[in-house]
Write a protein that holds these residues in place. Structure first.
Motif, PDB file in Angstrom:
ATOM      1  N   VAL A   1       0.766  -1.066   0.008  1.00  0.00           N
ATOM      2  CA  VAL A   1      -0.135   0.005   0.246  1.00  0.00           C
ATOM      3  C   VAL A   1       0.857   1.252  -0.083  1.00  0.00           C
ATOM      4  O   VAL A   1       0.570   2.109  -0.536  1.00  0.00           O
TER       5      VAL A   1
ATOM      6  N   GLN B   1       1.980   2.045  -3.521  1.00  0.00           N
ATOM      7  CA  GLN B   1       0.824   2.162  -4.103  1.00  0.00           C
ATOM      8  C   GLN B   1       0.737   3.887  -3.994  1.00  0.00           C
ATOM      9  O   GLN B   1       0.382   4.635  -4.964  1.00  0.00           O
ATOM     10  N   VAL B   2       0.655   4.116  -2.878  1.00  0.00           N
ATOM     11  CA  VAL B   2       0.398   5.721  -2.336  1.00  0.00           C
ATOM     12  C   VAL B   2       1.578   6.604  -3.047  1.00  0.00           C
ATOM     13  O   VAL B   2       1.177   7.709  -3.696  1.00  0.00           O
TER      14      VAL B   2
ATOM     15  N   ASP C   1       0.803   6.592  -6.730  1.00  0.00           N
ATOM     16  CA  ASP C   1      -0.322   7.566  -6.939  1.00  0.00           C
ATOM     17  C   ASP C   1       0.120   9.048  -6.994  1.00  0.00           C
ATOM     18  O   ASP C   1      -0.432   9.883  -7.910  1.00  0.00           O
ATOM     19  N   LYS C   2       0.891   9.357  -5.919  1.00  0.00           N
ATOM     20  CA  LYS C   2       1.166  10.673  -5.505  1.00  0.00           C
ATOM     21  C   LYS C   2       2.118  11.166  -6.810  1.00  0.00           C
ATOM     22  O   LYS C   2       2.133  12.269  -7.231  1.00  0.00           O
TER      23      LYS C   2
END
Length: 84
Positions: A31, A34-35, A38-39
């Motif tokens: 996660v 993934q974060v 995404d950023k």
């Protein structure tokens, strides 16, 4: 040894009968990664920022709050000095 996956060519059976590979493939989602991804996508897409050389990192929420509080205190102090 492969610099990317750290296996040796001879570790694989190369299609030999009855021989099992020494490794199995597993898929795992992180996660945090993934974060971060995404950023990075958001920065490039929404803000038009060139991501080359830009590092996105995760820090504890308490540390982020402390940094923001320090920045806000510095802003207020500068505004007070400008008013004088």
């Amino acid at each position: 040894m492969c610099p990317q996956c750290n296996t040796r060519y001879d570790d694989w059976d190369h299609g030999g009968e009855g021989e099992e590979d020494l490794y199995a493939v597993t898929v795992q989602r992180c996660v945090g990664c993934q974060v971060i991804a995404d950023k990075q996508d958001e920065l490039a897409r929404d803000k038009g920022i060139d991501n080359h050389g830009v590092k996105v990192a995760l820090i504890p929420a308490s540390a982020a709050a402390a940094i923001e509080a320090h920045r806000e205190a510095t802003r207020r102090r500068r505004n007070d000095e400008d008013d004088d």
